[in-house]
Design a protein around this motif. Structure first.
Motif, PDB file in Angstrom:
ATOM      1  N   PHE A  96       2.072 -24.606   1.911  1.00  0.00           N
ATOM      2  CA  PHE A  96       1.948 -24.145   0.623  1.00  0.00           C
ATOM      3  C   PHE A  96       2.566 -24.730  -0.400  1.00  0.00           C
ATOM      4  O   PHE A  96       2.000 -24.699  -1.451  1.00  0.00           O
ATOM      5  N   ALA A  97       3.779 -25.300  -0.063  1.00  0.00           N
ATOM      6  CA  ALA A  97       4.428 -26.046  -1.110  1.00  0.00           C
ATOM      7  C   ALA A  97       3.556 -27.361  -1.556  1.00  0.00           C
ATOM      8  O   ALA A  97       3.624 -27.772  -2.711  1.00  0.00           O
ATOM      9  N   GLN A  98       2.807 -27.910  -0.387  1.00  0.00           N
ATOM     10  CA  GLN A  98       2.341 -29.012  -0.971  1.00  0.00           C
ATOM     11  C   GLN A  98       1.012 -28.951  -1.419  1.00  0.00           C
ATOM     12  O   GLN A  98       0.273 -29.519  -2.257  1.00  0.00           O
ATOM     13  N   ALA A  99       0.200 -27.736  -1.127  1.00  0.00           N
ATOM     14  CA  ALA A  99      -0.834 -27.331  -1.753  1.00  0.00           C
ATOM     15  C   ALA A  99      -0.936 -26.825  -3.049  1.00  0.00           C
ATOM     16  O   ALA A  99      -1.793 -27.159  -3.865  1.00  0.00           O
ATOM     17  N   LEU A 100       0.324 -26.131  -3.378  1.00  0.00           N
ATOM     18  CA  LEU A 100       0.390 -25.567  -4.816  1.00  0.00           C
ATOM     19  C   LEU A 100       1.701 -26.239  -5.362  1.00  0.00           C
ATOM     20  O   LEU A 100       2.885 -25.777  -4.990  1.00  0.00           O
ATOM     21  N   PRO A 101       1.505 -27.159  -6.421  1.00  0.00           N
ATOM     22  CA  PRO A 101       2.617 -27.803  -6.988  1.00  0.00           C
ATOM     23  C   PRO A 101       3.543 -26.814  -7.636  1.00  0.00           C
ATOM     24  O   PRO A 101       4.632 -27.088  -7.648  1.00  0.00           O
ATOM     25  N   SER A 102       2.808 -25.791  -8.329  1.00  0.00           N
ATOM     26  CA  SER A 102       3.705 -24.697  -8.686  1.00  0.00           C
ATOM     27  C   SER A 102       4.743 -23.951  -7.927  1.00  0.00           C
ATOM     28  O   SER A 102       5.924 -23.598  -8.296  1.00  0.00           O
ATOM     29  N   VAL A 103       4.132 -23.718  -6.752  1.00  0.00           N
ATOM     30  CA  VAL A 103       5.092 -23.137  -5.891  1.00  0.00           C
ATOM     31  C   VAL A 103       6.174 -23.970  -5.257  1.00  0.00           C
ATOM     32  O   VAL A 103       7.131 -23.333  -4.863  1.00  0.00           O
ATOM     33  N   GLN A 104       5.876 -25.236  -5.025  1.00  0.00           N
ATOM     34  CA  GLN A 104       6.991 -26.364  -4.715  1.00  0.00           C
ATOM     35  C   GLN A 104       8.150 -26.067  -5.366  1.00  0.00           C
ATOM     36  O   GLN A 104       9.324 -26.185  -4.863  1.00  0.00           O
ATOM     37  N   GLY A 105       8.066 -25.990  -6.739  1.00  0.00           N
ATOM     38  CA  GLY A 105       9.286 -25.928  -7.378  1.00  0.00           C
ATOM     39  C   GLY A 105      10.260 -24.671  -7.259  1.00  0.00           C
ATOM     40  O   GLY A 105      11.415 -24.901  -7.140  1.00  0.00           O
ATOM     41  N   ILE A 106       9.530 -23.894  -7.057  1.00  0.00           N
ATOM     42  CA  ILE A 106      10.359 -22.346  -6.614  1.00  0.00           C
ATOM     43  C   ILE A 106      10.901 -22.505  -5.303  1.00  0.00           C
ATOM     44  O   ILE A 106      11.848 -22.192  -5.168  1.00  0.00           O
ATOM     45  N   MET A 107      10.157 -23.125  -4.350  1.00  0.00           N
ATOM     46  CA  MET A 107      10.665 -22.861  -3.117  1.00  0.00           C
ATOM     47  C   MET A 107      11.580 -23.977  -2.737  1.00  0.00           C
ATOM     48  O   MET A 107      12.595 -23.947  -1.755  1.00  0.00           O
ATOM     49  N   MET A 108      11.840 -25.077  -3.465  1.00  0.00           N
ATOM     50  CA  MET A 108      12.814 -26.131  -3.295  1.00  0.00           C
ATOM     51  C   MET A 108      13.799 -25.542  -4.204  1.00  0.00           C
ATOM     52  O   MET A 108      15.022 -26.318  -4.101  1.00  0.00           O
ATOM     53  N   ASN A 109      14.096 -24.486  -5.084  1.00  0.00           N
ATOM     54  CA  ASN A 109      15.139 -24.078  -5.578  1.00  0.00           C
ATOM     55  C   ASN A 109      16.238 -23.683  -4.562  1.00  0.00           C
ATOM     56  O   ASN A 109      15.969 -22.999  -3.696  1.00  0.00           O
ATOM     57  N   ASN A 110      17.493 -24.029  -4.616  1.00  0.00           N
ATOM     58  CA  ASN A 110      18.557 -23.929  -3.871  1.00  0.00           C
ATOM     59  C   ASN A 110      18.729 -22.148  -4.030  1.00  0.00           C
ATOM     60  O   ASN A 110      19.198 -21.567  -3.008  1.00  0.00           O
ATOM     61  N   TYR A 111      18.516 -21.494  -5.145  1.00  0.00           N
ATOM     62  CA  TYR A 111      18.866 -20.126  -5.157  1.00  0.00           C
ATOM     63  C   TYR A 111      17.970 -19.319  -4.365  1.00  0.00           C
ATOM     64  O   TYR A 111      18.002 -18.528  -3.977  1.00  0.00           O
ATOM     65  N   VAL A 112      16.747 -19.871  -4.442  1.00  0.00           N
ATOM     66  CA  VAL A 112      15.613 -19.069  -3.464  1.00  0.00           C
ATOM     67  C   VAL A 112      16.000 -19.200  -2.144  1.00  0.00           C
ATOM     68  O   VAL A 112      15.911 -18.361  -1.258  1.00  0.00           O
ATOM     69  N   ARG A 113      16.163 -20.527  -1.762  1.00  0.00           N
ATOM     70  CA  ARG A 113      16.674 -20.840  -0.341  1.00  0.00           C
ATOM     71  C   ARG A 113      17.809 -19.848  -0.068  1.00  0.00           C
ATOM     72  O   ARG A 113      18.180 -19.396   0.941  1.00  0.00           O
ATOM     73  N   GLY A 114      18.757 -19.852  -0.925  1.00  0.00           N
ATOM     74  CA  GLY A 114      20.045 -18.829  -0.595  1.00  0.00           C
ATOM     75  C   GLY A 114      19.554 -17.513  -0.505  1.00  0.00           C
ATOM     76  O   GLY A 114      20.156 -16.495   0.349  1.00  0.00           O
ATOM     77  N   ALA A 115      18.816 -17.102  -1.306  1.00  0.00           N
ATOM     78  CA  ALA A 115      18.211 -15.482  -1.199  1.00  0.00           C
ATOM     79  C   ALA A 115      17.442 -15.299   0.029  1.00  0.00           C
ATOM     80  O   ALA A 115      17.875 -14.281   0.693  1.00  0.00           O
ATOM     81  N   ILE A 116      16.681 -16.137   0.592  1.00  0.00           N
ATOM     82  CA  ILE A 116      16.087 -16.171   1.927  1.00  0.00           C
ATOM     83  C   ILE A 116      17.132 -16.124   3.071  1.00  0.00           C
ATOM     84  O   ILE A 116      17.094 -15.361   4.137  1.00  0.00           O
ATOM     85  N   SER A 117      18.110 -16.861   3.036  1.00  0.00           N
ATOM     86  CA  SER A 117      19.005 -17.131   4.055  1.00  0.00           C
ATOM     87  C   SER A 117      19.727 -15.656   3.787  1.00  0.00           C
ATOM     88  O   SER A 117      20.403 -15.338   4.851  1.00  0.00           O
ATOM     89  N   GLY A 118      20.109 -15.057   2.755  1.00  0.00           N
ATOM     90  CA  GLY A 118      20.680 -13.833   2.655  1.00  0.00           C
ATOM     91  C   GLY A 118      19.968 -12.565   3.197  1.00  0.00           C
ATOM     92  O   GLY A 118      20.515 -11.944   3.890  1.00  0.00           O
ATOM     93  N   LEU A 119      18.475 -12.738   2.943  1.00  0.00           N
ATOM     94  CA  LEU A 119      17.806 -11.870   3.929  1.00  0.00           C
ATOM     95  C   LEU A 119      18.186 -12.052   5.535  1.00  0.00           C
ATOM     96  O   LEU A 119      18.075 -11.032   6.152  1.00  0.00           O
ATOM     97  N   GLY A 120      18.296 -13.254   5.763  1.00  0.00           N
ATOM     98  CA  GLY A 120      18.356 -13.471   7.337  1.00  0.00           C
ATOM     99  C   GLY A 120      19.739 -12.882   7.712  1.00  0.00           C
ATOM    100  O   GLY A 120      19.912 -12.156   8.879  1.00  0.00           O
ATOM    101  N   LEU A 121      20.716 -13.077   6.818  1.00  0.00           N
ATOM    102  CA  LEU A 121      22.201 -12.446   7.150  1.00  0.00           C
ATOM    103  C   LEU A 121      21.892 -10.831   7.346  1.00  0.00           C
ATOM    104  O   LEU A 121      22.590 -10.118   8.077  1.00  0.00           O
ATOM    105  N   VAL A 122      21.150 -10.302   6.302  1.00  0.00           N
ATOM    106  CA  VAL A 122      21.072  -8.815   6.636  1.00  0.00           C
ATOM    107  C   VAL A 122      20.405  -8.542   7.794  1.00  0.00           C
ATOM    108  O   VAL A 122      20.628  -7.402   8.399  1.00  0.00           O
ATOM    109  N   ASN A 123      19.358  -9.369   8.324  1.00  0.00           N
ATOM    110  CA  ASN A 123      18.607  -9.031   9.349  1.00  0.00           C
ATOM    111  C   ASN A 123      19.603  -9.230  10.645  1.00  0.00           C
ATOM    112  O   ASN A 123      19.338  -8.274  11.651  1.00  0.00           O
ATOM    113  N   VAL A 124      20.384 -10.218  10.678  1.00  0.00           N
ATOM    114  CA  VAL A 124      21.295 -10.386  11.558  1.00  0.00           C
ATOM    115  C   VAL A 124      22.303  -9.178  11.884  1.00  0.00           C
ATOM    116  O   VAL A 124      22.879  -8.545  12.769  1.00  0.00           O
ATOM    117  N   TYR A 125      22.931  -9.005  10.644  1.00  0.00           N
ATOM    118  CA  TYR A 125      23.861  -7.757  10.635  1.00  0.00           C
ATOM    119  C   TYR A 125      23.050  -6.418  11.117  1.00  0.00           C
ATOM    120  O   TYR A 125      23.987  -5.735  11.702  1.00  0.00           O
TER     121      TYR A 125
END
Length: 90
Positions: A31-60
């Motif tokens: 999806f990041a390669q097919a839609l360049p506008s989405v690629q900028g959002i997905m490569m943002n470190n804040y977005v990656r951190g937010a998704i990892s935060g959801l992972g922490l919530v799931n583990v908890y």
């Protein structure tokens, strides 16, 4: 048995959400390669951190459910409608 499957599901999803945003799999996402506008959002470190935060919530939640399942099995069942003991002095 269902609670243990739920625990396994929470832990598996949690660990995947923790690891995948920081792996090369995330960088080569379709999806990041097919839609360049989405690629900028997905490569943002804040977005990656937010998704990892959801992972922490799931583990908890998975670990909390595991502790709850273990403690509920070891605790004797108590019922307010249990008959009185024959050896009680009431």
């Amino acid at each position: 048995m269902r609670r243990l499957i739920l625990v396994a599901l929470f832990l598996e999803i949690g660990f995947l959400l923790l690891v995948i945003p920081w792996s090369s799999f995330w960088d080569r996402n379709y999806f990041a390669q097919a839609l360049p506008s989405v690629q900028g959002i997905m490569m943002n470190n804040y977005v990656r951190g937010a998704i990892s935060g959801l992972g922490l919530v799931n583990v908890y939640l998975g670990l909390a459910e595991l502790v709850s399942a273990i403690t509920s099995r070891s605790a004797p069942p108590s019922s307010p409608f249990s008959p009185p003991s024959l050896h009680s002095r009431e």
